[in-house]
Scaffold this motif. Structure first.
Motif, PDB file in Angstrom:
ATOM      1  N   LEU A  21       0.885  -1.203  -0.229  1.00  0.00           N
ATOM      2  CA  LEU A  21       0.066  -0.168  -0.007  1.00  0.00           C
ATOM      3  C   LEU A  21       0.922   1.306  -0.045  1.00  0.00           C
ATOM      4  O   LEU A  21       1.828   1.525   1.064  1.00  0.00           O
ATOM      5  CB  LEU A  21      -0.865   0.032   1.217  1.00  0.00           C
ATOM      6  CG  LEU A  21      -1.559   1.321   1.535  1.00  0.00           C
ATOM      7  CD1 LEU A  21      -2.876   1.573   0.412  1.00  0.00           C
ATOM      8  CD2 LEU A  21      -2.298   1.443   2.776  1.00  0.00           C
ATOM      9  N   SER A  22       0.726   1.832  -0.884  1.00  0.00           N
ATOM     10  CA  SER A  22       1.506   3.288  -1.092  1.00  0.00           C
ATOM     11  C   SER A  22       0.454   4.310  -0.917  1.00  0.00           C
ATOM     12  O   SER A  22      -0.192   4.704  -1.965  1.00  0.00           O
ATOM     13  CB  SER A  22       2.481   3.412  -2.428  1.00  0.00           C
ATOM     14  OG  SER A  22       3.006   4.356  -2.576  1.00  0.00           O
ATOM     15  N   ASN A  23       0.625   5.165   0.126  1.00  0.00           N
ATOM     16  CA  ASN A  23      -0.491   6.070   0.345  1.00  0.00           C
ATOM     17  C   ASN A  23       0.196   7.436   0.003  1.00  0.00           C
ATOM     18  O   ASN A  23       0.478   8.277   1.054  1.00  0.00           O
ATOM     19  CB  ASN A  23      -0.616   6.061   1.937  1.00  0.00           C
ATOM     20  CG  ASN A  23      -1.955   6.868   2.416  1.00  0.00           C
ATOM     21  OD1 ASN A  23      -2.868   7.088   1.723  1.00  0.00           O
ATOM     22  ND2 ASN A  23      -1.864   7.446   3.690  1.00  0.00           N
ATOM     23  N   THR A  24       0.383   7.584  -0.818  1.00  0.00           N
ATOM     24  CA  THR A  24       0.801   9.095  -1.508  1.00  0.00           C
ATOM     25  C   THR A  24      -0.060   9.983  -1.456  1.00  0.00           C
ATOM     26  O   THR A  24      -1.161   9.766  -1.623  1.00  0.00           O
ATOM     27  CB  THR A  24       1.713   9.012  -2.889  1.00  0.00           C
ATOM     28  OG1 THR A  24       0.615   8.758  -3.905  1.00  0.00           O
ATOM     29  CG2 THR A  24       2.708   8.100  -3.061  1.00  0.00           C
ATOM     30  N   GLY A  25       0.209  11.278  -1.419  1.00  0.00           N
ATOM     31  CA  GLY A  25      -0.864  12.507  -1.341  1.00  0.00           C
ATOM     32  C   GLY A  25      -1.480  12.438  -2.735  1.00  0.00           C
ATOM     33  O   GLY A  25      -2.598  12.770  -2.846  1.00  0.00           O
ATOM     34  N   TRP A  26      -0.721  12.470  -3.767  1.00  0.00           N
ATOM     35  CA  TRP A  26      -1.126  12.920  -4.957  1.00  0.00           C
ATOM     36  C   TRP A  26      -0.976  11.762  -6.177  1.00  0.00           C
ATOM     37  O   TRP A  26      -1.055  11.946  -7.323  1.00  0.00           O
ATOM     38  CB  TRP A  26      -0.461  14.157  -5.501  1.00  0.00           C
ATOM     39  CG  TRP A  26      -0.403  15.171  -4.477  1.00  0.00           C
ATOM     40  CD1 TRP A  26       0.431  15.596  -3.692  1.00  0.00           C
ATOM     41  CD2 TRP A  26      -1.770  15.920  -4.216  1.00  0.00           C
ATOM     42  NE1 TRP A  26       0.012  16.695  -2.939  1.00  0.00           N
ATOM     43  CE2 TRP A  26      -1.307  16.767  -3.278  1.00  0.00           C
ATOM     44  CE3 TRP A  26      -2.902  15.910  -4.413  1.00  0.00           C
ATOM     45  CZ2 TRP A  26      -2.255  17.796  -2.510  1.00  0.00           C
ATOM     46  CZ3 TRP A  26      -3.853  16.889  -4.157  1.00  0.00           C
ATOM     47  CH2 TRP A  26      -3.492  17.686  -3.079  1.00  0.00           C
ATOM     48  N   GLY A  27      -0.548  10.561  -5.674  1.00  0.00           N
ATOM     49  CA  GLY A  27      -0.525   9.455  -6.604  1.00  0.00           C
ATOM     50  C   GLY A  27       1.033   9.505  -7.028  1.00  0.00           C
ATOM     51  O   GLY A  27       1.882  10.049  -6.857  1.00  0.00           O
TER      52      GLY A  27
END
Length: 159
Positions: free
Chosen positions: A129-135
């Motif tokens: 799971l990569s929970n970046t702010g902007w993708g």
């Protein structure tokens, strides 16, 4: 004793601030073994309080109420992922884990050689799971995604 629904699941967490640490705290409440990777050179949330009697004391990094709440039930391991040995140890942990969760900008995990493709070579069935702010794509991908910034940009702050 009743078995918890996520017993036997091991998750490696690399995160800071609120959203991911809080959600992984809830996952640990459900029985998952969450191993938090702490950076060696940055205190992050550990320095944010609140502190007992509102006063940071000696060893204040172990006294932050917010940090301790979000990271309850978790194991912790300090690794310097800027070193080959730190990356090697991280990959050894991936080999015996079920998932990796992180909330960095996309270039951080790739710079360490720990992006999804690299981790899948270590363990083909790893979940990430990569929970970046902007993708991971687009013109804003390299910007950090903090709540107050996202709330403003999305219009949520208007409500």
């Amino acid at each position: 004793m009743t078995n918890l629904p996520l017993e036997g699941v091991r998750i490696i967490e690399l995160s800071d601030i609120i959203a991911l640490p809080h959600s992984m705290g809830m996952v640990s409440d459900m029985g998952a073994q969450v191993v938090r990777i702490d950076p060696c050179a940055r205190l992050g949330q550990r320095a944010s309080g609140p502190f007992p009697d509102n006063r940071p004391r000696e060893r204040f990094w172990n006294q932050s109420g917010m940090f301790n709440w979000f990271n309850r039930n978790k194991l912790s391991l300090a690794l310097d992922l800027n070193t080959p040995r730190g990356v090697e140890l991280f990959k050894a942990l991936v080999a015996v884990s079920d998932a990796v969760v992180e909330n960095f900008t996309p270039n951080v995990m790739a710079r360490w050689g720990l992006d999804y493709r690299s981790l899948a070579r270590v363990k083909p069935d790893i979940i990430m799971l990569s929970n970046t702010g902007w993708g991971h794509e687009g013109p804003w991908k390299d910007y950090p995604g903090l709540a107050h910034v996202i709330e403003t940009v999305t219009g949520l702050a208007n409500y």
